[in-house]
Design a protein around this motif. Sequence first.
Motif, PDB file in Angstrom:
ATOM      1  N   ARG A  31      31.329   9.741  -3.606  1.00 52.69           N
ATOM      2  CA  ARG A  31      31.283   8.506  -4.392  1.00 52.69           C
ATOM      3  C   ARG A  31      30.609   8.741  -5.741  1.00 52.69           C
ATOM      4  N   ALA A  32      29.513   9.481  -5.741  1.00 53.61           N
ATOM      5  CA  ALA A  32      28.796   9.735  -6.992  1.00 53.61           C
ATOM      6  C   ALA A  32      29.663  10.505  -7.977  1.00 53.61           C
ATOM      7  N   THR A  33      30.453  11.432  -7.460  1.00 56.00           N
ATOM      8  CA  THR A  33      31.342  12.214  -8.327  1.00 56.00           C
ATOM      9  C   THR A  33      32.400  11.326  -8.972  1.00 56.00           C
ATOM     10  N   ILE A  34      32.993  10.446  -8.180  1.00 56.15           N
ATOM     11  CA  ILE A  34      34.037   9.554  -8.708  1.00 56.15           C
ATOM     12  C   ILE A  34      33.461   8.611  -9.763  1.00 56.15           C
ATOM     13  N   VAL A  35      32.301   8.028  -9.468  1.00 56.09           N
ATOM     14  CA  VAL A  35      31.665   7.093 -10.415  1.00 56.09           C
ATOM     15  C   VAL A  35      31.321   7.806 -11.719  1.00 56.09           C
ATOM     16  N   LYS A  36      30.838   9.041 -11.613  1.00 57.13           N
ATOM     17  CA  LYS A  36      30.454   9.786 -12.811  1.00 57.13           C
ATOM     18  C   LYS A  36      31.663  10.142 -13.667  1.00 57.13           C
ATOM     19  N   GLU A  37      32.735  10.603 -13.052  1.00 54.58           N
ATOM     20  CA  GLU A  37      33.892  11.075 -13.815  1.00 54.58           C
ATOM     21  C   GLU A  37      34.716   9.922 -14.382  1.00 54.58           C
ATOM     22  N   THR A  38      34.767   8.799 -13.683  1.00 51.40           N
ATOM     23  CA  THR A  38      35.545   7.662 -14.188  1.00 51.40           C
ATOM     24  C   THR A  38      34.718   6.740 -15.076  1.00 51.40           C
ATOM     25  N   GLU A  39      33.364   6.898 -15.032  1.00 49.93           N
ATOM     26  CA  GLU A  39      32.451   6.084 -15.843  1.00 49.93           C
ATOM     27  C   GLU A  39      32.604   4.588 -15.541  1.00 49.93           C
ATOM     28  N   ILE A  40      32.815   4.283 -14.258  1.00 49.43           N
ATOM     29  CA  ILE A  40      32.937   2.883 -13.868  1.00 49.43           C
ATOM     30  C   ILE A  40      31.580   2.366 -13.398  1.00 49.43           C
ATOM     31  N   ASN A  41      31.488   1.064 -13.244  1.00 48.99           N
ATOM     32  CA  ASN A  41      30.281   0.461 -12.690  1.00 48.99           C
ATOM     33  C   ASN A  41      30.230   0.768 -11.196  1.00 48.99           C
ATOM     34  N   LYS A  42      29.138   1.370 -10.760  1.00 53.91           N
ATOM     35  CA  LYS A  42      29.051   1.783  -9.354  1.00 53.91           C
ATOM     36  C   LYS A  42      29.135   0.601  -8.393  1.00 53.91           C
ATOM     37  N   ASN A  43      28.780  -0.599  -8.876  1.00 53.91           N
ATOM     38  CA  ASN A  43      28.840  -1.775  -8.007  1.00 53.91           C
ATOM     39  C   ASN A  43      30.287  -2.216  -7.715  1.00 53.91           C
ATOM     40  N   SER A  44      31.222  -1.779  -8.548  1.00 52.41           N
ATOM     41  CA  SER A  44      32.622  -2.156  -8.337  1.00 52.41           C
ATOM     42  C   SER A  44      33.403  -1.100  -7.563  1.00 52.41           C
ATOM     43  N   ILE A  96      49.445  -0.055 -11.855  1.00 47.84           N
ATOM     44  CA  ILE A  96      48.582  -0.305 -10.703  1.00 47.84           C
ATOM     45  C   ILE A  96      48.189  -1.773 -10.628  1.00 47.84           C
ATOM     46  N   GLY A  97      48.000  -2.403 -11.778  1.00 40.71           N
ATOM     47  CA  GLY A  97      47.565  -3.794 -11.808  1.00 40.71           C
ATOM     48  C   GLY A  97      46.070  -3.959 -11.919  1.00 40.71           C
ATOM     49  N   ASN A  98      45.354  -2.842 -12.009  1.00 36.02           N
ATOM     50  CA  ASN A  98      43.899  -2.883 -12.117  1.00 36.02           C
ATOM     51  C   ASN A  98      43.467  -1.607 -12.825  1.00 36.02           C
ATOM     52  N   ARG A  99      42.874  -1.723 -14.020  1.00 36.62           N
ATOM     53  CA  ARG A  99      42.524  -0.548 -14.810  1.00 36.62           C
ATOM     54  C   ARG A  99      41.510   0.334 -14.101  1.00 36.62           C
ATOM     55  N   THR A 100      40.493  -0.285 -13.499  1.00 42.33           N
ATOM     56  CA  THR A 100      39.484   0.499 -12.790  1.00 42.33           C
ATOM     57  C   THR A 100      40.105   1.241 -11.614  1.00 42.33           C
ATOM     58  N   ALA A 101      41.003   0.560 -10.897  1.00 43.36           N
ATOM     59  CA  ALA A 101      41.681   1.200  -9.762  1.00 43.36           C
ATOM     60  C   ALA A 101      42.531   2.376 -10.232  1.00 43.36           C
ATOM     61  N   LYS A 102      43.160   2.235 -11.386  1.00 44.37           N
ATOM     62  CA  LYS A 102      43.977   3.331 -11.913  1.00 44.37           C
ATOM     63  C   LYS A 102      43.121   4.533 -12.274  1.00 44.37           C
ATOM     64  N   ASP A 103      41.948   4.297 -12.855  1.00 43.73           N
ATOM     65  CA  ASP A 103      41.042   5.392 -13.190  1.00 43.73           C
ATOM     66  C   ASP A 103      40.592   6.133 -11.931  1.00 43.73           C
ATOM     67  N   ILE A 104      40.285   5.376 -10.880  1.00 39.82           N
ATOM     68  CA  ILE A 104      39.843   6.017  -9.644  1.00 39.82           C
ATOM     69  C   ILE A 104      40.994   6.784  -8.996  1.00 39.82           C
ATOM     70  N   LEU A 105      42.200   6.188  -8.991  1.00 42.90           N
ATOM     71  CA  LEU A 105      43.346   6.863  -8.382  1.00 42.90           C
ATOM     72  C   LEU A 105      43.668   8.160  -9.124  1.00 42.90           C
ATOM     73  N   ARG A 106      43.534   8.132 -10.435  1.00 41.16           N
ATOM     74  CA  ARG A 106      43.800   9.350 -11.203  1.00 41.16           C
ATOM     75  C   ARG A 106      42.739  10.416 -10.923  1.00 41.16           C
ATOM     76  N   CYS A 107      41.491   9.973 -10.741  1.00 39.02           N
ATOM     77  CA  CYS A 107      40.419  10.907 -10.392  1.00 39.02           C
ATOM     78  C   CYS A 107      40.674  11.537  -9.030  1.00 39.02           C
ATOM     79  N   LEU A 108      41.113  10.722  -8.063  1.00 36.02           N
ATOM     80  CA  LEU A 108      41.426  11.258  -6.733  1.00 36.02           C
ATOM     81  C   LEU A 108      42.575  12.255  -6.806  1.00 36.02           C
ATOM     82  N   ALA A 109      43.554  11.978  -7.677  1.00 33.16           N
ATOM     83  CA  ALA A 109      44.681  12.908  -7.833  1.00 33.16           C
ATOM     84  C   ALA A 109      44.223  14.255  -8.366  1.00 33.16           C
ATOM     85  N   ASP A 110      43.157  14.240  -9.176  1.00 36.17           N
ATOM     86  CA  ASP A 110      42.618  15.497  -9.703  1.00 36.17           C
ATOM     87  C   ASP A 110      42.056  16.385  -8.598  1.00 36.17           C
TER      88      ASP A 110
END
Length: 316
Positions: free
Chosen positions: A41-54, A14-28
């Motif tokens: 949005r809250a569900t994605i942030v919680k499951e990927t454990e990313i910074n909500k500001n990003s 993907i070229g971006n680790r955070t983007a890959k985590d979100i894309l994998r979450c969406l695939a789920d």
Amino acid sequence: MSLILSFKVGKCYIGNRTAKDILRCLADYADDNGENCFPGRATIVKETEINKNSFAATISFLESNGWIKINRHQKANSNSYELNVAKIFSESKTTENQTVVLKSSQPKTSTTVVPKTGRPKNGSTQNPYNCCPKTSTTVVPKSGQDPVMIQSINSHIHNRSSEQNSDDLQSGSKIETPEEFTLTPPEENESPEQEEAKELTPKQRSIQIGKRCPQEKLVELYHECLPSLKQVRTWTTASRRQNLAARWREMSERQEFQSEQDGLDFFRGFFEFVGRSPFLLGQIKTRDGNRSWRADLPWLIKAENFANVCDGKYHD
């Protein structure tokens, strides 16, 4: 939930680790066509454990690079997503092809043998207990061997050969012109994975991987991902081992595992998906306040239950 898309996203660059985590979450949350995906949005942030500001910048990155399409619903103040299935499958295939490493060819050393065969003339007698032809062998030193020692061995061999040839001449045998040929030593043993990477197509390789189910590793992976479920104490029952081997074989051929690690990554995603179901974890209490039923590994790997879990029938 699409385990297929989730697995393929894991193989993409993907070229971006955070983007890959979100894309994998969406695939789920998407189906196999990449549609019907609407986690909040809250569900994605919680499951990927990313910074909500990003989150906003990362979602924009995925959209601008063609990984997803965002359908913005202003009235409901929410978004739904469509995954670019063609791009995901194409990129995952390219990455898989790049990771297949063929064994590099190594120079082979050879030993040259120069035979000198003695054949009796017509009518001559020959010792029936000495019927094998006499040969003169030259030992060719391999790298790292002492040339002085090899020269001594060759000298000893040729001296014995000269004595044998002298005996043949005295008995009337005819010595023919020697013909040289080369003996090639057998190739070094290769591991099954190296042989498969060298000779088999991806489909054939996935079939071979499917025949070797790592039972103990999968049980350990179940314990690691689902510590709150009932632990497996013994795994010797024939029916349990057969069911697990059948699920491994089916998914290997369907997902085209190119290595054992591909299969372990897939089942890790499966167990993590199970861990997001309150029903399967026994977190939904009954009317009398008692804890409800919980899933376990023998139940999860039965054919119908496995399919239902993959279809998301036990998730909200």
